[in-house]
Design a protein around this motif. Structure first.
Motif, PDB file in Angstrom:
ATOM      1  N   PHE A  29      25.682  -0.777  41.362  1.00 44.18           N
ATOM      2  CA  PHE A  29      26.794   0.045  40.886  1.00 44.18           C
ATOM      3  C   PHE A  29      27.544  -0.657  39.760  1.00 44.18           C
ATOM      4  O   PHE A  29      27.899  -0.023  38.756  1.00 44.18           O
ATOM      5  CB  PHE A  29      27.751   0.351  42.035  1.00 44.18           C
ATOM      6  CG  PHE A  29      29.024   1.010  41.591  1.00 44.18           C
ATOM      7  CD1 PHE A  29      29.026   2.317  41.131  1.00 44.18           C
ATOM      8  CD2 PHE A  29      30.226   0.311  41.607  1.00 44.18           C
ATOM      9  CE1 PHE A  29      30.191   2.924  40.704  1.00 44.18           C
ATOM     10  CE2 PHE A  29      31.397   0.911  41.182  1.00 44.18           C
ATOM     11  CZ  PHE A  29      31.381   2.215  40.730  1.00 44.18           C
ATOM     12  N   SER A  33      27.341   1.111  36.230  1.00 46.75           N
ATOM     13  CA  SER A  33      28.631   1.583  35.734  1.00 46.75           C
ATOM     14  C   SER A  33      28.938   0.980  34.369  1.00 46.75           C
ATOM     15  O   SER A  33      29.373   1.688  33.448  1.00 46.75           O
ATOM     16  CB  SER A  33      29.735   1.227  36.736  1.00 46.75           C
ATOM     17  OG  SER A  33      30.995   1.654  36.271  1.00 46.75           O
ATOM     18  N   SER A  36      26.531   2.540  31.782  1.00 50.67           N
ATOM     19  CA  SER A  36      26.872   3.940  31.504  1.00 50.67           C
ATOM     20  C   SER A  36      28.106   4.035  30.624  1.00 50.67           C
ATOM     21  O   SER A  36      28.128   4.786  29.641  1.00 50.67           O
ATOM     22  CB  SER A  36      27.099   4.693  32.816  1.00 50.67           C
ATOM     23  OG  SER A  36      25.949   4.666  33.627  1.00 50.67           O
ATOM     24  N   GLU A  62      37.298   8.012  33.582  1.00 50.38           N
ATOM     25  CA  GLU A  62      37.240   6.992  34.637  1.00 50.38           C
ATOM     26  C   GLU A  62      38.437   7.114  35.584  1.00 50.38           C
ATOM     27  O   GLU A  62      38.320   6.853  36.784  1.00 50.38           O
ATOM     28  CB  GLU A  62      37.209   5.592  34.014  1.00 50.38           C
ATOM     29  CG  GLU A  62      35.867   5.217  33.404  1.00 50.38           C
ATOM     30  CD  GLU A  62      34.754   5.160  34.424  1.00 50.38           C
ATOM     31  OE1 GLU A  62      34.995   4.673  35.547  1.00 50.38           O
ATOM     32  OE2 GLU A  62      33.635   5.610  34.110  1.00 50.38           O
ATOM     33  N   GLY A  88      29.847   7.868  40.194  1.00 51.05           N
ATOM     34  CA  GLY A  88      30.313   7.134  39.020  1.00 51.05           C
ATOM     35  C   GLY A  88      29.554   7.477  37.763  1.00 51.05           C
ATOM     36  O   GLY A  88      30.116   7.466  36.659  1.00 51.05           O
ATOM     37  N   THR A  89      28.266   7.789  37.898  1.00 54.89           N
ATOM     38  CA  THR A  89      27.454   8.115  36.728  1.00 54.89           C
ATOM     39  C   THR A  89      27.425   9.617  36.448  1.00 54.89           C
ATOM     40  O   THR A  89      27.553  10.038  35.297  1.00 54.89           O
ATOM     41  CB  THR A  89      26.016   7.605  36.926  1.00 54.89           C
ATOM     42  OG1 THR A  89      25.504   8.098  38.177  1.00 54.89           O
ATOM     43  CG2 THR A  89      25.982   6.095  36.958  1.00 54.89           C
TER      44      THR A  89
END
Length: 213
Positions: A29, A33, A36, A62, A88-89
């Motif tokens: 992650f 993250s 990305s 975000e 998150g993506t």
């Protein structure tokens, strides 16, 4: 006899396997993250030719992701260990276009010579409807699966995505215009040709006002 403490051992089963997956997911992650956010930042940087706008847009989305992931803590909802990396993506990629849509119109109005208040008002007026339609479509496409799926992981992820679409919509419509208002002077300085057309128009108007020889 051999001492048990010195013998090599391997733990197997659902418990150790889940523990390893959680540790791997946490590491992935952080990397995914960062990658990305970096890619989205570069794309917006090249699109707007600005240093400030990518920071504002990525920061707004975000923040929406942070709010979405924080709600289960207060509601006492348990999330699957893959929720953070998936949401998150997906939420970043699926909803950053809301912010890009509004900012593009804002930049266009500013480049035409409009003041920041008029530019933000026009951008909000003409972009809000498209953002709402897109967010509600995303919400409708995921909420049904989230409510009726018998698989807990799929249900949790779809509910997070549906809620994330609404949160991102609200943040972009309500918070992004305020961010553009506050940082407008900095955006003008750090964006290439942000108000260039206004300066050209002013020069043309001056030349027209001068009497010809």
């Amino acid at each position: 006899p051999c001492e048990m403490g010195k013998l090599p051992a391997m733990l197997v089963g659902e418990g150790p396997l889940t523990k390893d997956l959680i540790n791997i997911t946490d590491t992935d992650f952080k990397r995914v993250s960062a990658v990305s956010i970096g890619i989205v930042f570069v794309i917006i940087l090249l699109l707007f030719k600005s240093v400030t706008i990518p920071v504002i847009l990525v920061g707004v989305i975000e923040f929406a992701i942070f709010v979405n992931m924080g709600i289960p803590f207060y509601t006492g909802t348990k999330l699957p260990f893959v929720a953070s990396i998936v949401i998150g993506t997906i939420q970043l990629g699926a909803t950053v276009d809301y912010a890009i849509l509004m900012t593009t119109r804002y930049q266009r109005e500013r480049s035409r010579g409009a003041g920041k208040f008029d530019a933000i008002t026009t951008a909000h007026k003409f972009s809000a409807q498209s953002i709402i339609v897109s967010a509600l479509s995303f919400f409708a496409a995921t909420i049904g699966v989230g409510l009726y799926s018998n698989i807990d992981m799929i249900s949790s992820l779809c509910i997070l995505m549906a809620r994330g679409a609404l949160i991102s919509m609200a943040v972009v419509i309500c918070i992004l215009p305020a961010m553009l208002w506050v940082f407008d002077p900095l955006i003008c300085v750090t964006t290439l040709h942000f108000t260039g057309k206004k300066e050209k128009t002013s020069k043309n108007e001056i030349s027209k006002e001068q009497p010809s020889a």
